[in-house]
Write a protein that holds these residues in place. Sequence first.
Motif, PDB file in Angstrom:
ATOM      1  N   THR A   1       1.027  -2.016   1.684  1.00 51.70           N
ATOM      2  CA  THR A   1       1.132  -2.621   2.873  1.00 51.70           C
ATOM      3  C   THR A   1       1.323  -4.032   2.823  1.00 51.70           C
ATOM      4  N   ALA A   2       0.805  -4.694   1.719  1.00 54.37           N
ATOM      5  CA  ALA A   2       0.958  -6.078   1.540  1.00 54.37           C
ATOM      6  C   ALA A   2       2.430  -6.338   0.811  1.00 54.37           C
ATOM      7  N   SER A   3       2.399  -5.362  -0.189  1.00 56.57           N
ATOM      8  CA  SER A   3       3.915  -5.582  -0.741  1.00 56.57           C
ATOM      9  C   SER A   3       5.193  -5.185  -0.115  1.00 56.57           C
ATOM     10  N   SER A   4       5.011  -4.510   0.812  1.00 55.24           N
ATOM     11  CA  SER A   4       6.070  -4.155   1.819  1.00 55.24           C
ATOM     12  C   SER A   4       6.243  -5.284   2.834  1.00 55.24           C
ATOM     13  N   ILE A   5       5.361  -5.996   3.437  1.00 56.00           N
ATOM     14  CA  ILE A   5       5.482  -7.188   4.286  1.00 56.00           C
ATOM     15  C   ILE A   5       6.018  -8.249   3.399  1.00 56.00           C
ATOM     16  N   ALA A   6       5.467  -8.647   2.085  1.00 54.53           N
ATOM     17  CA  ALA A   6       5.819  -9.621   1.232  1.00 54.53           C
ATOM     18  C   ALA A   6       7.526  -9.528   0.853  1.00 54.53           C
ATOM     19  N   ASP A   7       7.792  -8.227   0.277  1.00 50.28           N
ATOM     20  CA  ASP A   7       9.323  -8.087   0.222  1.00 50.28           C
ATOM     21  C   ASP A   7      10.300  -8.351   1.140  1.00 50.28           C
ATOM     22  N   ALA A   8       9.758  -7.813   2.376  1.00 49.70           N
ATOM     23  CA  ALA A   8      10.673  -8.080   3.465  1.00 49.70           C
ATOM     24  C   ALA A   8      10.777  -9.427   3.999  1.00 49.70           C
ATOM     25  N   ALA A   9       9.626 -10.166   3.895  1.00 52.20           N
ATOM     26  CA  ALA A   9       9.588 -11.522   4.396  1.00 52.20           C
ATOM     27  C   ALA A   9      10.434 -12.411   3.310  1.00 52.20           C
ATOM     28  N   ASN A  10      10.264 -12.105   2.063  1.00 54.19           N
ATOM     29  CA  ASN A  10      11.023 -12.696   0.937  1.00 54.19           C
ATOM     30  C   ASN A  10      12.662 -12.541   0.985  1.00 54.19           C
ATOM     31  N   SER A  11      12.837 -11.232   1.286  1.00 51.44           N
ATOM     32  CA  SER A  11      14.274 -10.854   1.356  1.00 51.44           C
ATOM     33  C   SER A  11      15.185 -11.736   2.564  1.00 51.44           C
TER      34      SER A  11
END
Length: 408
Positions: free
Chosen positions: A58-68
């Motif tokens: 969950t955390a990785s998905s949100i972080a990847d989306a926000a960083n992208s």
Amino acid sequence: MMNEYILSELILKQIQTHLDIRLSDMNRIFLMMNINLYNKDIHAQDTIGIILSHGYSTASSIADAANSLLSTYIFEAIDMPLDTPIQEVSKKLDAFISDNRHIKNIILLVDMGSLEEIGTMIADSVNVGVINNISTSLALNIGTKILQHYELEDILQIACEEAQCRYKVLSVAKKEKAIVFTNDAGLVVSEKLSRLFKDSLPKDIDLKMIEYDYDELLKNGSEDMLFKKYDVVLMIKPYNLKIQNVSSVTLEEIMNFKDIDKVNHVLLPYLDESEIEEFDQCLLKNFSMQSVMENLTILNAPKLLDYVSDAISALQHIMKQKFQSKTIVGIYIHICFLVERLVTKTALDKYKDLNGFIERHQDFIENVNRSFDTMLTHYNVKLPISEIAYLYEYIEHDNIKGGGEDEF
């Protein structure tokens, strides 16, 4: 070259992690010089967000989306399977801080309140802010403010003010059609009325029969949740319950076979002409006075009806007034229910402005007690003033609808 050193450290770690190549110190020096030569405006990012969330990714998905979406590395992610000890997460945070000594401020974005205290367990060499109820939208909001070099406390305060839930209804499911039965004598009576109505139908139909609380409808009217959930095509109710824009009939009207067209109209999509005729005949039988009383009261119906008949005749004589047949049926029903409630000690004791009614209608109270004396003595009960007030409403309604004084 402090900034260049920090960036080269990050680059070397990425190369080692992904390519399994360990570069020498000389490689580091050449890399730092290259960064310095071709990136004159470089500055180190001193604030970073770390997303902590339960779940495997969950955390990785949100972080990847926000960083992208931000086109910048702003957020680090730490995923927490549900069985992960909090101490393990704390160690990961400490290790991250040790490896990124240039960071001055960390914003922890957590998904539940249980993680809010984790900020107190990590190294005390950085400023830590914590914000909960993480979402991609909230991460983007915070990431944008980090890039704009807001102060730590300002980021948290403004993000909380701006992160408000909003909703809109995009579509409303088709509400189920229903006939509603309600009665001031209680839900038990409404359930029995519903059963009598169902028994009159020649076959099962796709129309819901609902017994509903009278007091709730009296209080909420057309704003009651009932009308948000169901398309109420017909309501069988006491006459004193007024609800706008709802087709309705009273129990007395059914028993007098008045406004039966309203009922038949509701059933037209479900029954053909011969079936509606059969329904009308069964309804006439099931909703006769004798049948209703036998089904809705626990008392001896014939004897009770005799007492009520004598009492109503006496009341009409005392008041020098002849009631309409519909009103008489309504009084029959009301009094029969009333006697049962008195015998079972469940009489109604609520009436709006009861003191005002006593002041204005003392004569009516005395007339009712005189008329019903024989019946009350037989059942060893006493009429509450609140019940007499409801009886007054029936007779007042009779006057409005065309009854009135008549010589005997």
